[in-house]
Scaffold this active site. Structure first.
Site, PDB file in Angstrom:
ATOM      1  N   LYS A  57       0.877  -1.166   0.000  1.00 55.27           N
ATOM      2  CA  LYS A  57       0.000   0.000   0.000  1.00 55.27           C
ATOM      3  C   LYS A  57       0.914   1.216   0.000  1.00 55.27           C
ATOM      4  O   LYS A  57       1.626   1.474   0.977  1.00 55.27           O
ATOM      5  CB  LYS A  57      -0.926   0.008   1.212  1.00 55.27           C
ATOM      6  CG  LYS A  57      -1.810   1.244   1.208  1.00 55.27           C
ATOM      7  CD  LYS A  57      -2.735   1.323   2.404  1.00 55.27           C
ATOM      8  CE  LYS A  57      -3.389   2.704   2.431  1.00 55.27           C
ATOM      9  NZ  LYS A  57      -4.036   2.990   3.712  1.00 55.27           N
ATOM     10  N   THR A  59      -9.618   3.006  11.802  1.00 56.22           N
ATOM     11  CA  THR A  59      -9.976   3.773  13.005  1.00 56.22           C
ATOM     12  C   THR A  59     -11.375   3.446  13.529  1.00 56.22           C
ATOM     13  O   THR A  59     -11.577   3.274  14.738  1.00 56.22           O
ATOM     14  CB  THR A  59      -9.876   5.283  12.696  1.00 56.22           C
ATOM     15  OG1 THR A  59      -8.549   5.557  12.254  1.00 56.22           O
ATOM     16  CG2 THR A  59     -10.180   6.118  13.927  1.00 56.22           C
TER      17      THR A  59
END
Ligand code: SF4
Lengths: 257, 369
Positions: A97, A207
């Site tokens: 990524k 998150t």
């Protein structure tokens, strides 16, 4: 549900997860497993690259979990390429990524450095999944240099604000020939479902799960939301009816002789 | 071989045709109400089931067109450079087996034609030829463009398909757009209509837009010759091609034309006749599928039809066209490729556009960006 294929690898779950911000590694592990996710991002900067028995890696070591190292923390293409090479060596994967954010406040991705790095990393044999702003032209440029997917943001990382960029995400989904993974900003299962409904191929959530009061339960909720959103997309959403605008007929001339 | 060919080969003509004719009013209503429309929606909109919804389609098509293009109409004109052709096409006046006088314009003749076209007010020109690679090949085009370029902002071509390198070589000489119609996507019938010559190679023609996209051409024009085969199925394949190209060569612009088979010397009677109503349906269906695509209408259509459909989705019109080489100045009586139906002058068309509240656009391009 149709499986997702990225660079020849098939995923049956379209929910990707992150490993940051959990209150403990065992809780993280439990939440990841509850999410059904098969792709987990790991920040290279948090892994002890010289130590195979690194604590973090022990907790993500499951046969169904594929690791996606990220370059979080780098600020330039040059640093990203260096980090990628480290990650490949340490984690024995060429999946990456790519994230380059020179901005320490909002961690917004740098489009110019990202494109440069992506081009180079593809040439070096990496399977590159770049994290970018929801910029349709940039996404096409990345696709052209050979990235395996694009990962546009819904809102700034960790903000939980949802799909602020939805109009642009729709354009990206419409135009893309590679999978589109909506990354960053997804704050609730309904955001994830919405992203899937507009045709995103997957979502990445960190998150919203890690910081929830009950991360394991939240991980399950996301799992179901992603499934529901994808099913809705595949079923074909019923159209929203708009009122026809009455105005003078346009095709009357066809009846005149 | 990558490219559209792969996608094309996964589709079966008869199956697509059956699926278009199986569409119901429910499918049409869903397509009309959809936000982003898919190719399945397009099929519903071109199907017989959509006929009762034509007014609704026209209203939506007009709204979308005005939203994207405003009240403007691009004008273009063909410049026929040659009627020499090594192909046999059953529907064309220039076909090799037609005993007509052949003519290829020389430099002086080209310049005389250019003068007349400029005097009409045009700043864009479309170069047209048959397929005669020995006389009218890439070298001829390069020379012609060198002559023409100082007089026009924008040069397009509708000529034989060429190799990628040839297109790339012409771009620096001012080549902006290339129109290449598949004629029909029905592979077996394509062979029947193109029995001889280079054009009989179906796949070479099918691959042409891919070569254009790779060469970096600015605009690609697609279309089928309406009358050769079932127009609904042919139009579905055109839309499939368009969507593939838009995704792949995303920096390129696209246009669609709707040539209905016209009488010509030695000509074939159309196998399928498309009514005016059906042509309106097709124009609107393209617009409902794709808000960006340019839709153009030639002088093959009658004045009355053209005056009415400009409000429904069309964005480009030709006017004052001659379809014979030298037709503007040099050789007024040479044989034309097909008969035109609207012989109004560009000034006349311009006046008509203004009275309908449209601005005629003669120039919409500048070299350098
Ligand atoms: S359609 Fe074109 S290729 Fe065919 S005969 Fe006419 S000019 Fe030649």
């Amino acid at each position: 549900m149709t499986p997702l294929v990225i660079a020849g690898h098939t995923f049956s779950s379209r929910l990707f997860t992150g490993t940051g911000k959990f209150s403990s590694l065992p809780l993280m592990e439990e939440a990841l497993l509850a999410s059904g996710s098969e792709l987990v991002t790991v920040a290279l900067k948090r892994v002890d690259v010289h130590n195979q028995s690194d604590d973090m890696l022990q907790h993500v070591h499951h046969p169904q979990l594929k690791l996606l190292p990220n370059t979080s923390g780098v600020r330039t293409a040059k640093e990203a390429v260096y980090a990628a090479q480290l990650a490949r060596e340490a984690l024995e994967t060429n999946w990456l990524k790519l994230e380059i954010h020179p901005d320490p406040r909002y961690l917004l991705p740098d489009p110019i450095e990202t494109l440069k790095a992506a081009e180079e990393l593809v040439k070096l044999g990496f399977i590159v999944l770049p994290y970018v702003h929801a910029d349709p032209v940039l996404c096409k440029r990345l696709e052209e240099v050979g990235t395996a997917a694009v990962m546009p943001l819904g809102a700034p990382i960790g903000s939980n604000k949802g799909l602020k960029t939805i109009d642009f995400l729709e354009i990206i989904v419409e135009q893309s020939n590679v999978p589109v993974v909506v990354d960053a900003g997804i704050g609730s299962p309904s955001d994830a479902a919405k992203a899937m409904e507009i045709g995103a191929d997957a979502v990445l959530v960190n998150t919203a799960i890690a910081v929830a009061a009950n991360p394991v339960l939240m991980a399950q909720a996301f799992r179901q939301a992603v499934l529901a959103g994808r099913q809705a997309y595949e079923a074909g959403l019923a159209p929203v009816h708009r009122q026809a605008v009455a105005s003078s007929p346009l095709i009357g001339f066809l009846d005149e002789v | 071989m990558s490219g559209f060919r792969n996608i094309f080969d996964q589709h079966n003509w008869e199956e697509e045709k059956a699926s278009i004719y199986a569409k119901t009013s429910r499918d049409v209503e869903a397509a009309l109400a959809a936000g982003k429309r898919t190719l399945e929606d397009f099929k519903a909109l071109i199907s017989p089931a959509a006929a009762p919804y034509l007014e609704q389609m026209a209203q939506q098509s007009r709204r979308l067109t005005q939203q994207r293009f405003g009240h403007t109409m691009q004008l273009y004109i063909p410049l026929y450079l040659s009627n020499e052709c090594q192909n046999i096409c059953t529907y064309c006046g220039f076909s090799l087996d037609n005993k007509i006088a052949r003519k290829t314009l020389n430099k002086e003749e080209i310049l005389r034609e250019v003068e007349v076209i400029k005097a009409m007010g045009y700043d864009h020109v479309l170069l047209v030829t048959g397929e005669a690679n020995q006389t009218v090949g890439v070298d001829y085009f390069r020379e012609a463009m060198q002559l023409i370029r100082p007089h026009f902002s924008n040069i397009s071509m509708e000529v034989q398909p060429m190799d990628q390198e040839d297109y790339a070589a012409l771009i620096p000489h001012g080549l902006h757009g290339v129109l290449v119609y598949q004629e029909t996507y029905h592979q077996a019938d394509y062979k029947l209509h193109h029995p001889k010559g280079k054009k009989s190679n179906f796949y070479y023609r099918l691959d042409t837009p891919d070569r254009l996209g790779k060469a970096g051409i600015h605009k690609i024009g697609l279309g089928v010759l309406i009358g050769l085969e079932d127009w609904r199925t042919d139009s579905f394949f055109t839309a499939l091609h368009l969507q593939y190209l838009e995704k792949t060569y995303w920096q390129t612009k696209y246009s669609i034309s709707f040539p209905r088979l016209r009488p010509c010397s030695g000509g074939l009677a159309p196998k399928v006749v498309m009514s005016d109503r059906e042509l309106v349906q097709l124009i609107c269906a393209y617009r409902l599928l794709d808000q960006e695509v340019e839709l153009s209408l030639s002088t093959r259509e009658t004045p009355k039809f053209r005056d009415n459909v400009i409000k429904l989705g069309i964005t480009a019109l030709s006017a004052g066209s001659k379809t014979n080489p030298g037709g503007y100045a040099t050789d007024l009586s040479s044989l034309e490729q097909f008969e035109i139906s609207d012989d109004r002058s560009p000034a006349g068309i311009s006046h008509m556009l203004r009275t309908q509240g449209y601005e005629p656009v003669w120039k919409d391009w500048e070299e350098g960006y």
